[in-house]
Design an enzyme around this catalytic site. Structure first.
Site, mmCIF file in Angstrom:
data_model
loop_
_atom_site.group_PDB
_atom_site.id
_atom_site.type_symbol
_atom_site.label_atom_id
_atom_site.label_comp_id
_atom_site.label_asym_id
_atom_site.label_seq_id
_atom_site.Cartn_x
_atom_site.Cartn_y
_atom_site.Cartn_z
ATOM 1 N N ASN A 295 0.884 -1.168 0.000
ATOM 2 C CA ASN A 295 0.000 0.000 0.000
ATOM 3 C C ASN A 295 0.922 1.218 0.000
ATOM 4 O OD1 ASN A 295 -1.848 1.996 0.431
ATOM 5 N ND2 ASN A 295 -2.717 1.123 2.302
ATOM 6 N N ARG B 6 -2.459 -2.164 -3.568
ATOM 7 C CA ARG B 6 -3.703 -1.429 -3.323
ATOM 8 C C ARG B 6 -3.678 -0.164 -4.187
ATOM 9 N NH1 ARG B 6 -5.603 2.167 1.826
ATOM 10 N NH2 ARG B 6 -7.694 2.478 1.061
ATOM 11 N N HIS C 52 -12.906 2.306 -0.087
ATOM 12 C CA HIS C 52 -12.940 1.203 0.891
ATOM 13 C C HIS C 52 -13.631 -0.034 0.306
ATOM 14 C CE1 HIS C 52 -13.114 4.488 4.228
ATOM 15 N NE2 HIS C 52 -11.870 4.080 4.112
ATOM 16 N N ASN D 250 -10.488 5.884 10.433
ATOM 17 C CA ASN D 250 -10.128 7.287 10.284
ATOM 18 C C ASN D 250 -10.907 7.914 9.145
ATOM 19 O OD1 ASN D 250 -8.445 8.808 11.873
ATOM 20 N ND2 ASN D 250 -6.690 7.518 11.338
ATOM 21 N N ARG E 172 -12.327 14.644 8.252
ATOM 22 C CA ARG E 172 -13.056 15.065 7.048
ATOM 23 C C ARG E 172 -14.493 15.420 7.390
ATOM 24 N NH1 ARG E 172 -11.350 9.935 4.030
ATOM 25 N NH2 ARG E 172 -9.169 10.309 3.553
ATOM 26 N N ASP F 2 -9.108 11.097 17.297
ATOM 27 C CA ASP F 2 -9.128 9.719 17.795
ATOM 28 C C ASP F 2 -10.304 9.535 18.755
ATOM 29 O OD1 ASP F 2 -8.547 7.369 19.495
ATOM 30 O OD2 ASP F 2 -6.715 7.311 18.298
ATOM 31 N N PHE F 3 -11.098 8.505 18.490
ATOM 32 C CA PHE F 3 -12.338 8.334 19.246
ATOM 33 C C PHE F 3 -12.110 7.977 20.711
ATOM 34 C CE2 PHE F 3 -16.086 8.702 16.430
ATOM 35 C CZ PHE F 3 -15.402 9.228 15.348
ATOM 36 N N GLY G 188 -15.604 1.096 14.255
ATOM 37 C CA GLY G 188 -16.699 0.122 14.166
ATOM 38 C C GLY G 188 -16.419 -1.146 14.950
ATOM 39 N N GLU G 189 -15.140 -1.568 14.949
ATOM 40 C CA GLU G 189 -14.792 -2.807 15.649
ATOM 41 C C GLU G 189 -14.589 -2.590 17.153
ATOM 42 O OE1 GLU G 189 -11.324 -4.481 13.654
ATOM 43 O OE2 GLU G 189 -12.265 -4.074 11.730
ATOM 44 N N GLU H 136 -8.159 -5.776 4.936
ATOM 45 C CA GLU H 136 -7.968 -5.389 3.535
ATOM 46 C C GLU H 136 -6.735 -6.060 2.929
ATOM 47 O OE1 GLU H 136 -8.801 -1.342 5.029
ATOM 48 O OE2 GLU H 136 -9.488 -0.917 3.004
HETATM 49 P P1 ADP Z 1 -7.531 3.905 8.999
HETATM 50 O O1 ADP Z 1 -7.190 2.526 8.499
HETATM 51 O O2 ADP Z 1 -8.550 4.627 8.196
HETATM 52 O O3 ADP Z 1 -6.344 4.756 9.341
HETATM 53 P P2 ADP Z 1 -8.558 2.514 11.327
HETATM 54 O O4 ADP Z 1 -9.597 1.641 10.746
HETATM 55 O O5 ADP Z 1 -7.300 1.911 11.792
HETATM 56 O O6 ADP Z 1 -8.266 3.748 10.380
HETATM 57 O O7 ADP Z 1 -9.234 3.299 12.543
HETATM 58 C C1 ADP Z 1 -8.489 4.196 13.294
HETATM 59 C C2 ADP Z 1 -9.396 4.835 14.318
HETATM 60 O O8 ADP Z 1 -10.016 3.822 15.121
HETATM 61 C C3 ADP Z 1 -8.650 5.698 15.315
HETATM 62 O O9 ADP Z 1 -8.575 7.023 14.871
HETATM 63 C C4 ADP Z 1 -9.511 5.608 16.543
HETATM 64 O O10 ADP Z 1 -10.401 6.696 16.545
HETATM 65 C C5 ADP Z 1 -10.308 4.350 16.386
HETATM 66 N N1 ADP Z 1 -10.001 3.361 17.417
HETATM 67 C C6 ADP Z 1 -9.000 2.477 17.438
HETATM 68 N N2 ADP Z 1 -9.042 1.734 18.578
HETATM 69 C C7 ADP Z 1 -10.084 2.182 19.289
HETATM 70 C C8 ADP Z 1 -10.662 1.848 20.572
HETATM 71 N N3 ADP Z 1 -10.152 0.881 21.319
HETATM 72 N N4 ADP Z 1 -11.740 2.531 20.952
HETATM 73 C C9 ADP Z 1 -12.259 3.503 20.189
HETATM 74 N N5 ADP Z 1 -11.769 3.864 19.002
HETATM 75 C C10 ADP Z 1 -10.705 3.220 18.550
#
Ligand code: ADP
Length: 397
Positions: free
Chosen positions: A7, A91, A180, A211, A241, A284-285, A334-335, A385
């Site tokens: 990637n 990718r 995605h 993200n 965004r 960051d969430f 989501g996870e 992915e």
């Molecule tokens: P990308 O691949 O688009 O960079 P990811 O799918 O890895 O993003 O998601 C990253 C985001 O997931 C982080 O910015 C954070 O907000 C969120 N995240 C990761 N771990 C946790 C967690 N344990 N609780 C809540 N949010 C999380």
């Protein structure tokens, strides 16, 4: 067979070496600051410690060479020589209307990807540099291009056209593409598999909340709508965004703040989303959730606005498919983020879906969150992915 998944960004390069028979990741890593001072390769062999190799990487060819050196190194390597890398999967962000599926990379394919550069000026040129660098170092290894946009090419015209003069579509191919796609495809297929059903018999809504974030409607195995558009800026509110906006806001801000359209584009991509909404607390969430617990009203508003937008899209895709059987959450948020899932879940009652608070405590595992007997199954399906790209690569070579 060992597949190297690449990637490639403009100044970074992520990789995984995957054994396609066992689907095990043999090693993974990241080259940072390619073409700049202080470039570094971070390499982690399976079961081993991460090694950091500081070495000049004036260009991507040098970066790929360092990746190959790391993979074949006597100490932290995982294969003996380049001969044990059987194929490379790349990718590629934008395949425009030219690619509705993955493809073996040939000179014609390279030219066609280049023709899509206009549509993704930050990503496609970097992806191409990655392909050319691999070609230079491994000229005899077959390579496959896997497109972020391909899975969404089944969207009907009514879903991909904008309400703009049609000539812009004809002249410039301005339309909705979605991104995605590899993840939406992987997660919808896996969700059906977990439920012991055929994806062709289901209406699935995939919420890829990372993200970058996007939702898709997968109707009987085919994507019929997705929330990202010409670029990844449309749709959901994301980390930084904005997602959907009244387009007149752009001129309004330009006049008020004396900014150019490029400057506003930068704000919409990098300073908006939950980061901007929270007054700069974080994108960051985890940070946002902590700030909300500490009484930060803007962080709370950011999370509520975010979840509300997700819920509205779920509703619109249930309408688009005339129903929904499965809602799958995936990607970083989501996870892992139970609070966001719970907040979204509050809007799902009318569909006959619920999120069980006990089951919802799970993080990052395949889980059914809805109650037994619910009309709609809500679940967590972790995305992968890289594995999806490796599978596509094996299928084609
Ligand atoms: P990308 O691949 O688009 O960079 P990811 O799918 O890895 O993003 O998601 C990253 C985001 O997931 C982080 O910015 C954070 O907000 C969120 N995240 C990761 N771990 C946790 C967690 N344990 N609780 C809540 N949010 C999380």
């Amino acid at each position: 067979m060992n597949v190297l998944v690449i990637n490639c960004g403009s100044s970074s390069l992520k990789y995984q070496l995957i054994n396609s028979d066992t689907e095990a990741v043999l090693a993974k890593g990241l080259c940072e600051r390619i073409g700049a001072a202080g470039s570094v390769l971070k390499h982690t062999p399976a079961g081993g410690d991460k090694v950091e190799i500081e070495s000049p990487m004036p260009n991507h060819t040098q970066a790929i060479q360092l990746v190959i050196n790391a993979l074949t190194d006597a100490n932290h390597g995982v294969v003996k020589s380049l001969d044990e890398i059987d194929a490379v999967g790349h990718r590629i962000v934008h395949g425009g209307e030219k690619f509705a599926s993955s493809t073996i990379i040939t000179d014609e394919v390279l030219a066609a990807i280049e023709e899509c550069n206009d549509l993704a000026p930050l990503h496609n040129p970097a992806n191409l540099i990655g392909i050319n660098a691999c070609k230079e170092i491994m000229p005899n290894v077959p390579m496959v291009a896997v497109f972020d946009t391909a899975f969404h090419q089944t969207m009907p015209e009514k879903a991909y056209l904008y309400g703009l003069p049609y000539e812009y579509y004809e002249k410039y191919k301005i339309r909705r593409y979605g991104f995605h796609g590899t993840s939406h495809d992987f997660v919808s297929a896996r969700a059906a598999q977990i439920l012991g059903k055929d994806r062709k018999d289901l209406k699935i809504i995939v919420c890829h909340l990372g993200n970058g974030a996007s939702i898709s409607a997968v109707d009987h195995g085919k994507c019929v709508d997705t929330s990202m558009g010409l670029t990844p800026l449309e749709g959901l509110i994301m980390g930084t965004r904005s997602g959907d906006l009244d387009p007149a806001i752009i001129e309004f801000i330009a006049n008020k703040e004396n900014l150019s359209s490029a400057e506003i584009n930068n704000i919409l991509n990098k300073k908006s989303g939950v980061f901007g909404l929270s007054g700069g607390v974080s994108s960051d969430f985890r940070d946002l959730s902590n700030a909300m617990d500490e009484g930060n009203a803007l962080a709370k508003a950011a999370l509520e606005t975010y979840s509300y937008r997700v819920a509205k899209y779920i509703g619109s895709y249930a309408a688009a498919m005339n129903g929904v059987d499965v809602i799958a959450f995936t990607a970083g948020i989501g996870e892992n983020d139970a609070r966001v899932r719970e907040m979204v879940g509050q809007y799902l009652g009318y569909l006959g879906a619920s999120i069980d608070p006990v089951k919802n405590k799970v993080r990052g595992e395949e889980t059914i969150l809805s109650a037994e007997g619910d009309k709609v199954t809500v679940m967590i399906v972790p995305t992968n992915e890289e594995l999806a790209i490796a599978r596509e690569t094996v299928r084609l070579v």
